[in-house]
Design a protein around this motif. Structure first.
Motif: not given
Length: 302
Positions: A10, A13, A57, A65, A69
């Protein structure tokens, strides 16, 4: 899949830079790169495209992602729920109890406890003594009010009270006027008892065995309240603890002569859960309630 690898993913990214991400995560760049490579191997596809000195990404990375999340948000919601549930003044606790304890004691306890701790939601589960210990060890309940002293090292048992057992019969029965009765006086009676898997039934069977008699069992039930209602209707007699707070007509309870017929009621909880504030405050409230109850009544003379 390692949880911290998802957190690494995360941040990478977001920052799109291995050096900055590694510094913020306080790990080496090689450790971060290995973690991302491990994730990509588990997912089955590269997640980033290198664009100059940055990482972007790719299609699969963007989809992953969204999933990550969702997973982390769900975890945060769960952790928040757990935090609330173990808060002393706000949360859920499951209290298991014997069939015969609910109407006799817990109804009074819950009135006071709910007033003192309105944000603690007490869930109730009723079972026999052996079932309660099993559910406690499996994590289905947090505290059990039962008559079993467990041998397991993981279960703590705190005695709460001693209950005398009484010969319980219809008030119109020809023995109902006696001050006390011998077990031998009951040899020709029809009994209504708990089923054989109940600890109280095992105790009653020992009473008969100690006196060397066999009795006729007319009906077996899972509930002491059902037994009491059948006795009230004149369908047989039983041996039960004091029927406090049970409002049924035509019931008489007589002590057993020259025999110490008692059962021990106690509080059980898992050793490790005593660290949880909500368990601790509920346990202490139960102990205080029964201590006050013991001071107000002499169980051996009721």
């Amino acid at each position: 899949m390692e949880w911290h690898h998802l957190e690494y993913f995360k941040l990478l990214a977001k920052l799109q830079n291995v050096s900055l991400s590694a510094k913020q995560l306080n790990v080496s760049q090689s450790a971060l790169s290995r973690a991302i490579k491990h994730l990509e191997e588990e997912v089955g596809s590269p997640l980033f495209n290198r664009v100059g000195r940055s990482l972007k990404l790719n299609k699969h990375g963007k989809e992953f992602l969204v999933t990550v999340n969702t997973i982390t948000q769900e975890m945060e919601m769960f952790k928040s729920k757990v935090t609330q549930s173990i808060d002393m003044l706000n949360g859920d606790i499951t209290l298991g109890f014997l069939h015969s304890v609910g109407p006799t004691y817990l109804s009074d306890f819950l009135k006071t406890f709910n007033a003192d701790y309105p944000n603690i939601r007490v869930k109730l589960l009723q079972d026999d003594a052996k079932g309660l210990i099993s559910k406690l060890e499996n994590g289905d309940i947090d505290i059990a009010i039962t008559m079993v002293t467990p041998a397991s090292k993981s279960v703590c048992f705190i005695p709460l009270l001693q209950e005398q057992l009484f010969i319980t019969l219809n008030s119109n029965h020809n023995l109902a006027q006696a001050q006390s009765l011998n077990v031998a006086d009951l040899v020709d009676e029809r009994f209504i008892l708990l089923k054989e898997n109940f600890v109280l039934r095992e105790q009653v069977d020992r009473i008969f065995s100690d006196h060397g008699i066999n009795v006729e069992i007319n009906f077996e039930s899972d509930e002491t309240l059902t037994i009491a209602s059948f006795v009230s209707a004149g369908l047989g007699i039983s041996i039960l603890p004091k029927l406090k707070n049970i409002q049924l007509p035509n019931l008489t309870q007589i002590p057993i002569n020259k025999y110490n017929a008692q059962r021990k009621i106690g509080l059980c909880y898992l050793t490790q859960t005593d660290l949880l504030p909500i368990v601790k405050v509920t346990k202490e409230s139960l102990i205080n309630y029964f201590n006050n109850y013991n001071e107000g009544e002499d169980y051996n003379n009721n």
